[in-house]
Design an enzyme around this catalytic site. Structure first.
Site, PDB file in Angstrom:
ATOM      1  N   ASP A  12       0.629  -1.310   0.111  1.00  0.00           N
ATOM      2  CA  ASP A  12       0.022  -0.056  -0.099  1.00  0.00           C
ATOM      3  C   ASP A  12       0.863   1.250  -0.002  1.00  0.00           C
ATOM      4  OD1 ASP A  12      -2.121  -1.754   0.216  1.00  0.00           O
ATOM      5  OD2 ASP A  12      -2.700  -1.182   2.169  1.00  0.00           O
ATOM      6  N   ASP A  52      -4.459  -0.731  -1.935  1.00  0.00           N
ATOM      7  CA  ASP A  52      -5.761  -0.466  -1.371  1.00  0.00           C
ATOM      8  C   ASP A  52      -6.767  -0.058  -2.344  1.00  0.00           C
ATOM      9  OD1 ASP A  52      -6.316  -1.499   1.174  1.00  0.00           O
ATOM     10  OD2 ASP A  52      -6.619   0.472   1.958  1.00  0.00           O
ATOM     11  N   HIS A  58     -17.378   1.976   0.899  1.00  0.00           N
ATOM     12  CA  HIS A  58     -16.901   0.850   1.877  1.00  0.00           C
ATOM     13  C   HIS A  58     -17.122   0.889   3.246  1.00  0.00           C
ATOM     14  CE1 HIS A  58     -13.754  -1.734   3.200  1.00  0.00           C
ATOM     15  NE2 HIS A  58     -13.861  -2.406   2.235  1.00  0.00           N
ATOM     16  N   LYS A 112      -6.707  -4.819  -3.076  1.00  0.00           N
ATOM     17  CA  LYS A 112      -7.402  -5.589  -1.796  1.00  0.00           C
ATOM     18  C   LYS A 112      -8.483  -4.442  -1.385  1.00  0.00           C
ATOM     19  CE  LYS A 112      -3.560  -4.496   1.129  1.00  0.00           C
ATOM     20  NZ  LYS A 112      -4.248  -3.576   2.141  1.00  0.00           N
ATOM     21  N   CYS A 161      -1.853  -3.099   8.017  1.00  0.00           N
ATOM     22  CA  CYS A 161      -1.732  -3.725   6.612  1.00  0.00           C
ATOM     23  C   CYS A 161      -0.372  -4.373   6.526  1.00  0.00           C
ATOM     24  CB  CYS A 161      -1.916  -2.954   5.244  1.00  0.00           C
ATOM     25  SG  CYS A 161      -3.600  -2.240   5.622  1.00  0.00           S
TER      26      CYS A 161
END
Length: 206
Positions: A12, A52, A58, A112, A161
């Site tokens: 990320d 990401d 979301h 992801k 992450c």
């Protein structure tokens, strides 16, 4: 150059996780030159980058939960979920991979967090269920089929992450090394807990 069974995982490295972004890590931009150099040096025969890549609605976004504020916690699918500022929305400038890195050296770019209902900290598994028993992204199988035995992990954010990806890599049967200086946290207050978690998982700091 490392042995062919060693892979680099860059997590990320996106503008939204850097100063001025929607969800900045502390000095998140400071690691970009070192990671760019790693890819340019071709020290790793296999390089994976994660990105990401959230839909605008979301469920990890605080904006989707009425009066809730960023960094509050709720239960999502029976698991604790931190609510985040809207970040890394698909197609936005903040979701792009940092342009200062030559991503042509990456063998795989894994997006992801693409499902509205499910967050995805780890490159290896979704955020549903306990560690080791969560739905897989397929990355572990991809690496195993390429003969990878060891994974070196870096990127953003160190305390979320990158940590989860390192833990899941270990659970998936890889030797794991954590490139501490090539990562940065959302909050440096979490560094001690991150070190403890890495030690508990048998992950070396490099």
């Amino acid at each position: 150059m490392y042995a062919k069974d060693v892979a680099l995982l860059v997590v990320d490295l996106q503008p939204d996780f850097m100063p001025g972004g929607a969800l900045p890590c502390q000095q998140g931009d400071a690691i970009v030159p070192a990671i760019a150099q790693l890819l340019a040096s071709r020290r790793y025969a296999t390089v994976i980058a994660t990105q990401d890549w959230h839909p605008a609605d979301h469920l990890s976004f605080a904006s989707q939960h009425g009066w809730r504020q960023p960094f509050e916690q709720i239960l999502l699918h029976g698991q604790p979920q931190t609510l985040w500022p809207d970040h890394c929305v698909q197609g936005s400038a903040g979701a792009a991979l940092d342009p200062r890195v030559d991503w042509r050296h990456a063998d795989l770019i894994l997006r992801k967090g693409t499902q509205r209902e499910v967050d995805s900290y780890s490159a290896f598994r979704e955020n549903i269920g306990p560690h080791g028993d969560r739905p897989a992204t397929g990355l572990a199988g991809w690496l195993h089929e390429r003969g990878i035995a060891e994974v070196h992990v870096c990127g953003l954010a160190r305390d979320y992450c990158v940590l989860w990806s390192a833990q899941d890599a270990a659970i998936s049967g890889f030797r794991v090394r954590f490139l501490w200086e090539r990562s940065r946290p959302v909050s440096a207050e979490n560094d001690a807990a991150t070190r403890i978690a890495l030690e508990a998982a048998g992950i070396d700091l490099l």
